[in-house]
Design a protein around this motif. Structure first.
Motif, PDB file in Angstrom:
ATOM      1  N   ARG A  13       0.846  -1.195   0.000  1.00 21.50           N
ATOM      2  CA  ARG A  13       0.000   0.000   0.000  1.00 21.50           C
ATOM      3  C   ARG A  13       0.872   1.232   0.000  1.00 21.50           C
ATOM      4  NH1 ARG A  13      -5.173  -2.025   2.736  1.00 21.50           N
ATOM      5  NH2 ARG A  13      -5.854   0.098   2.855  1.00 21.50           N
ATOM      6  N   GLN A  14       0.330   2.333  -0.557  1.00 15.66           N
ATOM      7  CA  GLN A  14       1.120   3.567  -0.536  1.00 15.66           C
ATOM      8  C   GLN A  14       0.995   4.208   0.820  1.00 15.66           C
ATOM      9  OE1 GLN A  14      -1.624   4.340  -3.116  1.00 15.66           O
ATOM     10  NE2 GLN A  14      -0.630   3.577  -4.932  1.00 15.66           N
ATOM     11  N   LYS A  52     -10.526   9.460  -2.522  1.00  9.11           N
ATOM     12  CA  LYS A  52     -10.568   8.349  -3.453  1.00  9.11           C
ATOM     13  C   LYS A  52     -11.924   8.353  -4.126  1.00  9.11           C
ATOM     14  CE  LYS A  52      -8.887   6.798   0.269  1.00  9.11           C
ATOM     15  NZ  LYS A  52      -8.412   6.012   1.417  1.00  9.11           N
ATOM     16  N   ASP A  85     -12.551   3.725  11.089  1.00 12.77           N
ATOM     17  CA  ASP A  85     -12.174   4.626  10.001  1.00 12.77           C
ATOM     18  C   ASP A  85     -12.883   5.964  10.175  1.00 12.77           C
ATOM     19  OD1 ASP A  85     -13.211   5.374   6.833  1.00 12.77           O
ATOM     20  OD2 ASP A  85     -11.084   5.180   7.262  1.00 12.77           O
ATOM     21  N   ARG A 134     -10.988   9.571  10.693  1.00 14.29           N
ATOM     22  CA  ARG A 134     -11.091  10.651   9.712  1.00 14.29           C
ATOM     23  C   ARG A 134     -11.887  11.843  10.185  1.00 14.29           C
ATOM     24  NH1 ARG A 134     -12.639   7.284   4.549  1.00 14.29           N
ATOM     25  NH2 ARG A 134     -13.929   9.086   4.175  1.00 14.29           N
ATOM     26  N   TYR A 180      -2.875   5.756  15.495  1.00 11.24           N
ATOM     27  CA  TYR A 180      -4.201   5.159  15.394  1.00 11.24           C
ATOM     28  C   TYR A 180      -4.726   5.291  13.969  1.00 11.24           C
ATOM     29  CZ  TYR A 180      -9.260   4.675  15.812  1.00 11.24           C
ATOM     30  OH  TYR A 180     -10.569   4.304  15.618  1.00 11.24           O
ATOM     31  N   SER A 181      -4.776   6.550  13.437  1.00 11.33           N
ATOM     32  CA  SER A 181      -5.512   6.723  12.186  1.00 11.33           C
ATOM     33  C   SER A 181      -4.730   6.284  10.965  1.00 11.33           C
ATOM     34  CB  SER A 181      -5.971   8.172  12.038  1.00 11.33           C
ATOM     35  OG  SER A 181      -4.854   9.008  12.019  1.00 11.33           O
ATOM     36  N   VAL A 196      -5.740   2.012  11.756  1.00 16.46           N
ATOM     37  CA  VAL A 196      -6.967   1.946  10.954  1.00 16.46           C
ATOM     38  C   VAL A 196      -6.657   1.538   9.521  1.00 16.46           C
ATOM     39  CG1 VAL A 196      -8.812   3.355   9.940  1.00 16.46           C
ATOM     40  CG2 VAL A 196      -8.311   3.520  12.357  1.00 16.46           C
ATOM     41  N   VAL A 241      -7.419  -2.367  10.610  1.00 16.55           N
ATOM     42  CA  VAL A 241      -8.879  -2.365  10.537  1.00 16.55           C
ATOM     43  C   VAL A 241      -9.349  -2.601   9.108  1.00 16.55           C
ATOM     44  CG1 VAL A 241     -10.929  -0.932  10.853  1.00 16.55           C
ATOM     45  CG2 VAL A 241      -9.124  -0.904  12.554  1.00 16.55           C
ATOM     46  N   LYS A 242      -8.675  -1.963   8.160  1.00 16.36           N
ATOM     47  CA  LYS A 242      -9.150  -2.066   6.781  1.00 16.36           C
ATOM     48  C   LYS A 242      -8.703  -3.346   6.107  1.00 16.36           C
ATOM     49  CE  LYS A 242      -9.920   2.722   5.884  1.00 16.36           C
ATOM     50  NZ  LYS A 242      -9.560   3.925   5.160  1.00 16.36           N
ATOM     51  N   LEU A 269       3.333  -5.968   8.027  1.00 17.95           N
ATOM     52  CA  LEU A 269       3.349  -4.620   7.437  1.00 17.95           C
ATOM     53  C   LEU A 269       3.102  -3.569   8.511  1.00 17.95           C
ATOM     54  CD1 LEU A 269       3.477  -2.941   4.845  1.00 17.95           C
ATOM     55  CD2 LEU A 269       1.015  -3.227   4.643  1.00 17.95           C
ATOM     56  N   ARG A 293       5.820  -0.746   9.502  1.00 19.17           N
ATOM     57  CA  ARG A 293       5.489   0.673   9.321  1.00 19.17           C
ATOM     58  C   ARG A 293       5.539   1.420  10.651  1.00 19.17           C
ATOM     59  NH1 ARG A 293       2.144   1.393   4.726  1.00 19.17           N
ATOM     60  NH2 ARG A 293       3.536   0.774   3.025  1.00 19.17           N
TER      61      ARG A 293
END
Lengths: 180, 108
Positions: free
Chosen positions: A3-4, A12, A58, A62, B64-65, B69, B73-74, B88, B92
């Motif tokens: 992933r970037q 997106k 999420d 956000r 967290y974000s 997440v 989470v995703k 990963l 990271r």
């Protein structure tokens, strides 16, 4: 899966038709797999629940919204921030019960049902039931047990789509078993 | 450690004379400082640093974000509620911590 690193700030964009068609294909397949509408409704609710428990993280990451103090604040955040963020619509909040524990979300248009017509043999199918599961799952993760159900649906001939939300109880923080 | 954090958090919320905005932020001893960040869903990010480090709430929020997440989470293959297995995420997180201004390679 690679992933970037800086995807967070780009918006997106995805075609809404693709989204609507994907959802439609999902419901159609469920109807083929489970022959009766009640089972499909249950599966949609379950899938929505699994989406909701992750989506809330999420959303919090956000939107920077803090803990809500009461159900009214929760209703506002759901309608004005969450629905706007994920579906691009802002439902209106009406029909508060006198005790303040039930309200209705009125959706003028529902992106899930663009181009959709319910056939006659699926009259008890709640097409957008995924949304109810998402609401239930997401709110459970912020310690609220709620019930969400459709009371009006444009697919069934009503003028608007209405979701009734009912607050059941607050879920208390429990210490994990084994901790004192 | 959960029991200690839970007790401190409920102690802070009971002691606060006004409506609590952020609640328990950090505590320090003569040896280290423990920074705390909790989301409304109960996810807690805890970081221990030495005493020279000031408030790092935004760092914890970033962990967290942008890390938890986005990467855990995703990812539908990462189960929630258990120790994170994702390599990963681990790598990271490690590079992010190493890039922080108050990280010192000496100690690491």
């Amino acid at each position: 899966m690679s992933r970037q690193a800086n995807r967070g700030t780009e918006s997106k964009k995805m075609s809404s038709e693709l989204f609507t068609l994907t959802y439609g294909a999902l419901v159609t397949q469920l109807c083929k797999d489970y022959e009766n509408d009640e089972d499909v409704n249950k599966q949609l609710d379950k899938m929505g629940y699994n989406i909701g428990v992750r989506l809330i993280e999420d959303f919090l990451a956000r939107s920077n919204v803090g803990k809500c103090h009461d159900f009214r604040e929760t209703a506002d955040v759901i309608a004005k921030v969450a629905f706007k963020m994920y579906l691009g619509i802002t439902p209106s909040i009406t029909n508060w019960s006198p005790a303040g524990d039930e309200f209705s979300l009125i959706l003028e248009n529902n992106p899930l049902v663009d181009f959709v017509e319910l056939p006659d043999n699926h009259s008890s199918l709640i097409y957008s039931n995924l949304l109810c599961g998402v609401l239930r799952g997401a709110l459970e993760m912020v310690q609220m047990a709620v019930e969400a159900k459709f009371v009006q649906d444009t697919l069934k001939g009503d003028g608007v789509t209405e979701i009734r939300m009912r607050f059941i109880r607050r879920i208390e923080d429990n210490l994990p078993v084994g901790e004192e | 450690m959960y029991g200690m954090l839970f007790s401190i958090r409920s102690f802070v919320s009971k002691m606060s004379p006004l409506d609590m905005k952020d609640g328990f932020l950090a505590f320090q001893t003569s040896r280290y400082k423990l920074h705390y960040y909790e989301t409304p869903t109960g996810i807690k990010v805890v970081m221990n640093t030495d005493l020279g480090v000031g408030p790092i709430r935004d760092v914890l929020h970033h962990i967290y974000s942008a890390l938890y997440v986005e990467l855990v989470v995703k990812n539908p293959l990462c189960p929630l509620g258990q120790t994170v297995q994702s390599e990963l995420f681990r790598s990271r997180l490690d590079s992010y911590i190493r890039s922080l201004p108050f990280f010192s390679a000496r100690a690491g």
